[in-house]
Design a protein around this motif. Structure first.
Motif: not given
Length: 557
Positions: A392-393, A398-400, A411-412, A458-460
């Motif tokens: 998750i970290m 990766a969202t940045i 994700v893979s 990620v929010a989920e």
């Protein structure tokens, strides 16, 4: 949804619940009878018809996961503004809000556990205790507080004490524990409820604000309420009667925590004008499984006689098997599970239930030997696993970096960097368990709606982590009977149904034996289509020393 749509699909009794919008209301709801459906539709129907303002409604349950499930259902029914919380979460929120106004300053720190402070109390009293004894004393602290007893009142209760201590020492340990805690400005779990109740009781303006905020209450699993929780509920209500309670006396399995079905069963005496509804149509299990549960609880106080709504299809009847040893029992269970998997049953639709955690060892070994993936419920929480925290970290990181890659690909790539592969490893044990955990994240990503981005995913994950909403793992579940409550599977194995385990050896009183019976009932009613009960004649030390549980005699025609 419009109001009429909310009543569609409910059976006659569920509809009665949904339309009984003004309290008091008591619903006796048997296992698998759709109680959550009934109460969520009741709340949503009340909002849709304008009887309720959704911000004025509080739905109370006993676990964070159950509260999260209620919130999700209410949101889908158009009542997303309804508060759904545990007793503790609701009390903590109110305490945090009012503490600076009433007491001043910041709220005391909440203890994560009692053992450390109790250990320090023992040291100051020069009392030698081991870890097990500390756990027993902590349980006594909890029982005293949820029973709303002072130290003096507790002393008069003449409770059984840990073997290593006498009553005076148990009382001294509790007294010094409270002194240490107060000196350090700390509150324990039960103190949150006590302090919240005390603040509402002693401060009229706090009581007025709380009662203005919430006007309509629904309490699920009401058979599990303790005297302290009932006191807090009474204070929330004040002189109003806008209360709907739902429960099943046959599923009271937490008496050791102070839970009592007396409030559920005595509701009509307290509220003579109450609307009373019984949900007895079981939609979960086959007729044979429903009949097994009914026979176990026949003529017990508050027990419902459930009627199976499913047709008597060609499902196998429940089985009762004897084995020569615990190890042989575990191997046979693993063999049967292997056959089920071969026939197409999904591993996540199978559970092995037992009385105490120590029984999981042999079952886990047998499943490992058969190369069958499993997860132990009540073990390490999914979102607390090191590999999941790391994943998750990295996904947050990766969202940045904004990319045009599909969610699946992003994700893979992250999971592959942590050792995930598309195919499972050939080995079992920790290596397979790690892969299963990472693969569960991959499956969650695959289940996202088309066009979903990494930010939403990620929010989920963050929301799931906070509400303990763990993903469904493609693995057989191992769980104690206590932790299985509220869950269901297609196939359930209940192992160790023998004297000394079910009922447990230390269940000496008739009241304790009755609770063990209810515990087995919970296990039986978790099964949808297949139920297998078993016991062993030996634990490997004394051949033939074990005997079948007395409860099994009630299950044989």
């Amino acid at each position: 949804m419009n109001a009429a749509d909310l009543l569609d699909g409910l059976d006659a009794e569920q509809r009665m619940v949904a339309e009984s919008l003004r309290g008091p209301v008591r619903v006796l709801a048997g296992a698998g009878t759709g109680k959550t459906r009934a109460i969520t539709h009741r709340i949503a129907y009340g909002v849709a018809t304008g009887v309720y303002t959704e911000s004025k409604v509080m739905a109370i349950t006993f676990t964070t996961r159950a509260a999260s499930e209620l919130r999700g259902r209410l949101r889908r029914l158009g009542a997303g503004g309804v508060a759904s919380r545990t007793f503790h979460a609701a009390a903590l929120s109110q305490l945090a809000f009012f503490w600076p106004q009433v007491v001043g300053g910041t709220m005391p720190r909440i203890l994560e556990g009692k053992a450390r402070v109790l250990g320090q109390a023992a040291e100051s009293l020069r009392i030698r205790v081991d870890t097990a004894t500390l756990r027993d004393v902590a349980a006594e602290v909890e029982w005293r507080k949820i029973s709303c007893l002072s130290l003096d009142e507790y002393a008069k209760a003449a409770r059984p004490v840990p073997a290593a201590l006498d009553p005076a020492k148990v009382l001294d340990l509790q007294r010094v524990y409270e002194e240490l805690k107060d000196a350090r400005r700390q509150l324990d779990f039960e103190d949150v409820l006590l302090a919240c109740a005390g603040m509402i009781d002693s401060e009229p303006r706090v009581a007025e604000q709380v009662r203005e905020q919430y006007r309509y209450f629904t309490v699920d699993e009401y058979q599990d309420v303790s005297p302290l929780q009932q006191r807090l509920l009474d204070l929330w209500l004040g002189d109003r009667q806008e209360l709907c309670v739902v429960g099943d006396a046959s599923q009271t399995i937490y008496s050791f925590t102070g839970a009592t079905p007396d409030f559920l069963l005595g509701f009509p005496r307290r509220y003579p004008n109450a609307t009373l509804v019984q949900l007895e149509r079981n939609y979960r299990s086959t007729p044979a499984i429903v009949d097994t549960g009914n026979r176990l609880m026949r003529d017990r106080p508050g027990a419902l006689n459930l009627v199976a709504s499913r047709a008597a299809e060609a499902h196998p009847s429940p089985t009762i098997d004897a084995h020569r040893s615990d190890a042989a029992e575990a191997r046979e269970v693993a063999s049967r599970i292997a056959d089920l998997l071969e026939s197409g049953v999904r591993p996540q639709d199978i559970a092995v239930l037992y009385r105490i955690n120590a029984q999981s060892g042999l079952i886990g070994t047998a499943l490992d030997d058969a190369r069958i993936a499993f997860q132990v419920r009540g073990g390490s929480r999914f979102f607390d696993l090191a590999e999941i925290k790391q994943a998750i970290m990295m996904l947050k990181g990766a969202t940045i970096v904004k990319t045009d890659e599909a969610l699946f690909k992003t994700v893979s790539d992250v999971l592959r960097s942590l050792g995930w592969t598309q195919d499972p490893p050939d080995t079992g044990g920790a290596v397979r368990a790690r892969w299963e955990s990472l693969n569960a994240l991959m499956l969650l990503a695959e289940e996202q709606p088309p066009g979903a981005g990494l930010d939403e995913f990620v929010a989920e994950l963050v929301e799931r982590s906070s509400s303990q909403h763990e993903p469904t793992m493609p693995a057989v579940t191992l769980a104690t009977l206590h932790s299985a409550k509220g869950l269901e599977w297609e196939v359930v194995f209940v192992v160790g149904v023998q004297e000394g385990l079910l009922p447990i050896g230390y269940a000496a009183s008739q009241e304790a034996i009755d609770e063990e019976r209810r515990l087995l009932y919970v296990g039986i009613t978790r099964a949808r289509t297949r139920l297998h009960l078993s016991w062993s004649a030996s634990n490997g030390q004394r051949p033939g020393a074990n005997t079948a549980s007395r409860f099994l005699a009630d299950l044989v025609h």
